[in-house]
Scaffold this motif. Structure first.
Motif, PDB file in Angstrom:
ATOM      1  N   MET A   1       0.818  -1.206   0.000  1.00  0.00           N
ATOM      2  CA  MET A   1       0.000   0.000   0.000  1.00  0.00           C
ATOM      3  C   MET A   1       0.858   1.265   0.000  1.00  0.00           C
ATOM      4  O   MET A   1       0.454   2.303  -0.528  1.00  0.00           O
ATOM      5  CB  MET A   1      -0.946  -0.015   1.198  1.00  0.00           C
ATOM      6  CG  MET A   1      -1.995  -1.124   1.106  1.00  0.00           C
ATOM      7  SD  MET A   1      -3.061  -1.258   2.568  1.00  0.00           S
ATOM      8  CE  MET A   1      -4.018   0.234   2.445  1.00  0.00           C
ATOM      9  N   ARG A   2       2.060   1.196   0.557  1.00  0.00           N
ATOM     10  CA  ARG A   2       2.936   2.370   0.604  1.00  0.00           C
ATOM     11  C   ARG A   2       3.707   2.568  -0.699  1.00  0.00           C
ATOM     12  O   ARG A   2       3.955   3.693  -1.120  1.00  0.00           O
ATOM     13  CB  ARG A   2       3.932   2.222   1.754  1.00  0.00           C
ATOM     14  CG  ARG A   2       3.354   2.324   3.149  1.00  0.00           C
ATOM     15  CD  ARG A   2       3.161   3.759   3.611  1.00  0.00           C
ATOM     16  NE  ARG A   2       2.945   3.812   5.035  1.00  0.00           N
ATOM     17  CZ  ARG A   2       3.878   4.116   5.936  1.00  0.00           C
ATOM     18  NH1 ARG A   2       5.100   4.421   5.536  1.00  0.00           N
ATOM     19  NH2 ARG A   2       3.595   4.132   7.209  1.00  0.00           N
ATOM     20  N   LEU A   3       4.149   1.457  -1.339  1.00  0.00           N
ATOM     21  CA  LEU A   3       5.071   1.584  -2.462  1.00  0.00           C
ATOM     22  C   LEU A   3       4.412   1.507  -3.831  1.00  0.00           C
ATOM     23  O   LEU A   3       4.987   1.991  -4.813  1.00  0.00           O
ATOM     24  CB  LEU A   3       6.166   0.521  -2.375  1.00  0.00           C
ATOM     25  CG  LEU A   3       7.455   0.969  -1.665  1.00  0.00           C
ATOM     26  CD1 LEU A   3       7.211   1.131  -0.167  1.00  0.00           C
ATOM     27  CD2 LEU A   3       8.577  -0.033  -1.896  1.00  0.00           C
ATOM     28  N   LEU A   4       3.242   0.895  -3.932  1.00  0.00           N
ATOM     29  CA  LEU A   4       2.614   0.746  -5.239  1.00  0.00           C
ATOM     30  C   LEU A   4       1.533   1.792  -5.455  1.00  0.00           C
ATOM     31  O   LEU A   4       0.700   2.030  -4.573  1.00  0.00           O
ATOM     32  CB  LEU A   4       1.988  -0.647  -5.387  1.00  0.00           C
ATOM     33  CG  LEU A   4       2.929  -1.848  -5.419  1.00  0.00           C
ATOM     34  CD1 LEU A   4       2.126  -3.109  -5.728  1.00  0.00           C
ATOM     35  CD2 LEU A   4       4.051  -1.666  -6.425  1.00  0.00           C
ATOM     36  N   ALA A   5       1.537   2.396  -6.621  1.00  0.00           N
ATOM     37  CA  ALA A   5       0.459   3.315  -6.986  1.00  0.00           C
ATOM     38  C   ALA A   5      -0.801   2.512  -7.276  1.00  0.00           C
ATOM     39  O   ALA A   5      -0.740   1.337  -7.651  1.00  0.00           O
ATOM     40  CB  ALA A   5       0.852   4.133  -8.206  1.00  0.00           C
ATOM     41  N   ARG A   6      -1.939   3.111  -7.125  1.00  0.00           N
ATOM     42  CA  ARG A   6      -3.199   2.442  -7.431  1.00  0.00           C
ATOM     43  C   ARG A   6      -3.366   2.239  -8.937  1.00  0.00           C
ATOM     44  O   ARG A   6      -2.848   3.020  -9.733  1.00  0.00           O
ATOM     45  CB  ARG A   6      -4.383   3.234  -6.869  1.00  0.00           C
ATOM     46  CG  ARG A   6      -4.581   3.022  -5.362  1.00  0.00           C
ATOM     47  CD  ARG A   6      -5.708   3.835  -4.823  1.00  0.00           C
ATOM     48  NE  ARG A   6      -6.093   3.397  -3.479  1.00  0.00           N
ATOM     49  CZ  ARG A   6      -6.858   4.082  -2.668  1.00  0.00           C
ATOM     50  NH1 ARG A   6      -7.328   5.258  -3.055  1.00  0.00           N
ATOM     51  NH2 ARG A   6      -7.170   3.612  -1.478  1.00  0.00           N
ATOM     52  N   ASN A   7      -4.078   1.188  -9.275  1.00  0.00           N
ATOM     53  CA  ASN A   7      -4.424   0.865 -10.666  1.00  0.00           C
ATOM     54  C   ASN A   7      -3.179   0.657 -11.538  1.00  0.00           C
ATOM     55  O   ASN A   7      -3.192   0.982 -12.731  1.00  0.00           O
ATOM     56  CB  ASN A   7      -5.315   1.963 -11.265  1.00  0.00           C
ATOM     57  CG  ASN A   7      -6.573   2.182 -10.446  1.00  0.00           C
ATOM     58  OD1 ASN A   7      -7.311   1.237 -10.177  1.00  0.00           O
ATOM     59  ND2 ASN A   7      -6.814   3.411 -10.034  1.00  0.00           N
ATOM     60  N   ASP A   8      -2.138   0.121 -10.955  1.00  0.00           N
ATOM     61  CA  ASP A   8      -0.903  -0.180 -11.681  1.00  0.00           C
ATOM     62  C   ASP A   8      -0.666  -1.687 -11.590  1.00  0.00           C
ATOM     63  O   ASP A   8      -0.206  -2.178 -10.563  1.00  0.00           O
ATOM     64  CB  ASP A   8       0.264   0.589 -11.057  1.00  0.00           C
ATOM     65  CG  ASP A   8       1.553   0.424 -11.851  1.00  0.00           C
ATOM     66  OD1 ASP A   8       1.493  -0.105 -12.977  1.00  0.00           O
ATOM     67  OD2 ASP A   8       2.622   0.813 -11.330  1.00  0.00           O
ATOM     68  N   PRO A   9      -0.995  -2.446 -12.637  1.00  0.00           N
ATOM     69  CA  PRO A   9      -0.912  -3.915 -12.565  1.00  0.00           C
ATOM     70  C   PRO A   9       0.515  -4.420 -12.357  1.00  0.00           C
ATOM     71  O   PRO A   9       1.471  -3.888 -12.933  1.00  0.00           O
ATOM     72  CB  PRO A   9      -1.450  -4.371 -13.928  1.00  0.00           C
ATOM     73  CG  PRO A   9      -2.236  -3.206 -14.446  1.00  0.00           C
ATOM     74  CD  PRO A   9      -1.529  -1.991 -13.926  1.00  0.00           C
ATOM     75  N   HIS A  10       0.646  -5.459 -11.532  1.00  0.00           N
ATOM     76  CA  HIS A  10       1.923  -6.130 -11.287  1.00  0.00           C
ATOM     77  C   HIS A  10       1.627  -7.626 -11.162  1.00  0.00           C
ATOM     78  O   HIS A  10       1.628  -8.178 -10.061  1.00  0.00           O
ATOM     79  CB  HIS A  10       2.575  -5.615  -9.999  1.00  0.00           C
ATOM     80  CG  HIS A  10       3.066  -4.207 -10.079  1.00  0.00           C
ATOM     81  ND1 HIS A  10       4.328  -3.872 -10.540  1.00  0.00           N
ATOM     82  CD2 HIS A  10       2.456  -3.042  -9.760  1.00  0.00           C
ATOM     83  CE1 HIS A  10       4.482  -2.551 -10.490  1.00  0.00           C
ATOM     84  NE2 HIS A  10       3.362  -2.029 -10.023  1.00  0.00           N
ATOM     85  N   GLU A  11       1.399  -8.278 -12.289  1.00  0.00           N
ATOM     86  CA  GLU A  11       0.969  -9.677 -12.251  1.00  0.00           C
ATOM     87  C   GLU A  11       2.027 -10.592 -11.647  1.00  0.00           C
ATOM     88  O   GLU A  11       1.711 -11.491 -10.871  1.00  0.00           O
ATOM     89  CB  GLU A  11       0.593 -10.148 -13.662  1.00  0.00           C
ATOM     90  CG  GLU A  11      -0.649  -9.450 -14.211  1.00  0.00           C
ATOM     91  CD  GLU A  11      -1.175 -10.094 -15.475  1.00  0.00           C
ATOM     92  OE1 GLU A  11      -1.227 -11.338 -15.529  1.00  0.00           O
ATOM     93  OE2 GLU A  11      -1.514  -9.358 -16.410  1.00  0.00           O
ATOM     94  N   ASP A  12       3.282 -10.387 -12.001  1.00  0.00           N
ATOM     95  CA  ASP A  12       4.338 -11.228 -11.442  1.00  0.00           C
ATOM     96  C   ASP A  12       4.482 -10.997  -9.940  1.00  0.00           C
ATOM     97  O   ASP A  12       4.684 -11.942  -9.165  1.00  0.00           O
ATOM     98  CB  ASP A  12       5.666 -10.964 -12.143  1.00  0.00           C
ATOM     99  CG  ASP A  12       5.672 -11.453 -13.583  1.00  0.00           C
ATOM    100  OD1 ASP A  12       4.820 -12.296 -13.924  1.00  0.00           O
ATOM    101  OD2 ASP A  12       6.515 -10.985 -14.360  1.00  0.00           O
TER     102      ASP A  12
END
Length: 233
Positions: free
Chosen positions: A88-99
Motif C-alpha cells: 500500500m505504501r510503495l505501489l500506486a493504485r491501478n498499476d498492474p503487477h501480475e508477477d
C-alpha cells in the motif's frame, strides 16, 4: 489487503489484483444478516472478484473463493500485515503487477508454513523494490562496479546501492556473503539474518517516508505482551 466498515451495512476494501493492481472497492450489504461475502472478504484470502464502475472506487458485483484462506498466526500474521502495508505504501493504485501478485501469494504461503519467516520477507522486499522501479543490486558496488565478495564488509548508500564499508560507518553494514546469499534467495540465520533485515530496512526507508509502519508498531505491542522481544520485519 485491508477492510473497514462503510455506512451501516457495507465494507470499504483495499484490493490487490493481479490484473488491475491495487484499488479501493465497496462491498455493498456485506455486513447485512448472514451475507456470505462477509466471511470471504478477509485479508490473505484468494478470491475471484468482479466489479463495476469506472471511478476511483469500484463496486463489487461478485465474490467467490479462489482457494482456501491462508492461515497466518502469531508472528506470521504480523509479517503478513507488514507485506500488505509495504504494497500500500510503495505501489500506486491501478498499476498492474501480475508477477508481483504471484510472488506475494507465494510469500504468504511460505509465511503460513511458519518454518522460516525471515527469508520470505527479505525476498518479497527485494522483489517489491524491483517492481516499484527501485531495484537493488546486491552483487556489485554501485560506485566502482566491482563485484561483491565474501569476506568483505559493505554499506548501503540510500537510493544508490551497495559500496565498500569504511572503518567508521554510521549506518548498517553487511558481510559480502550475506549480500550474495540474499541475492540468491538462500535462507539465512543468526547474525546474517539480522544484517539482511537491517540492510533491507535501510533500502526501503527512502520510499516509505517518515510515517511509522503500523504493522511494526502492532508487532512490537504484541511481542511485548507475549514476552517475545524479537522483531523480524
Amino acid at each position: 489487503m485491508h477492510r473497514r466498515d462503510y455506512a451501516n451495512t457495507s465494507l470499504l476494501l483495499e484490493v490487490f489484483s493481479g490484473t488491475q493492481g491495487r484499488f479501493p472497492a465497496i462491498a455493498k450489504g456485506a455486513k447485512r444478516g448472514r451475507a456470505p461475502s462477509a466471511v470471504l472478504l478477509q485479508p490473505f484470502t484468494p478470491l475471484w472478484l468482479s466489479w463495476s464502475g469506472r471511478g476511483e472506487v469500484r463496486t463489487l458485483a461478485r465474490v467467490e473463493a479462489a482457494g482456501g484462506a491462508l492461515s497466518l498466526a502469531g508472528k506470521a500474521l504480523y509479517c503478513g500485515f507488514y507485506l500488505n502495508e509495504l504494497l500500500m505504501r510503495l505501489l500506486a493504485r491501478n498499476d498492474p503487477h501480475e508477477d508481483l501478485f504471484a510472488f506475494y501469494h507465494a510469500a504468504l504461503t511460505r509465511l503460513a508454513q511458519g518454518t522460516d519467516l525471515d527469508s520470505p520477507l527479505r525476498q518479497f522486499e527485494l522483489r517489491l523494490l524491483q517492481d516499484a522501479g527501485y531495484a537493488l543490486d546486491l552483487e556489485r558496488e554501485w560506485d566502482t562496479r566491482q563485484p561483491v565478495v565474501a569476506g568483505r564488509r559493505y554499506a548501503y548508500e540510500p537510493e544508490r546501492g551497495i559500496r565498500a564499508a569504511g572503518r567508521s560507518e554510521e549506518g548498517p553494514t553487511a558481510r559480502g556473503e550475506t549480500l550474495l546469499a540474499l541475492a540468491s534467495g538462500n535462507p539465512q540465520t543468526g547474525s546474517a539474518a539480522r544484517e539482511a533485515r537491517d540492510l533491507m530496512r535501510a533500502a526501503l526507508a527512502p520510499y516509505l517516508g517518515t510515517r511509522p509502519l503500523k504493522s511494526r508498531e502492532l508487532f512490537q505491542h504484541w511481542s511485548g505482551t507475549s514476552g517475545n522481544e524479537s522483531v523480524r520485519e
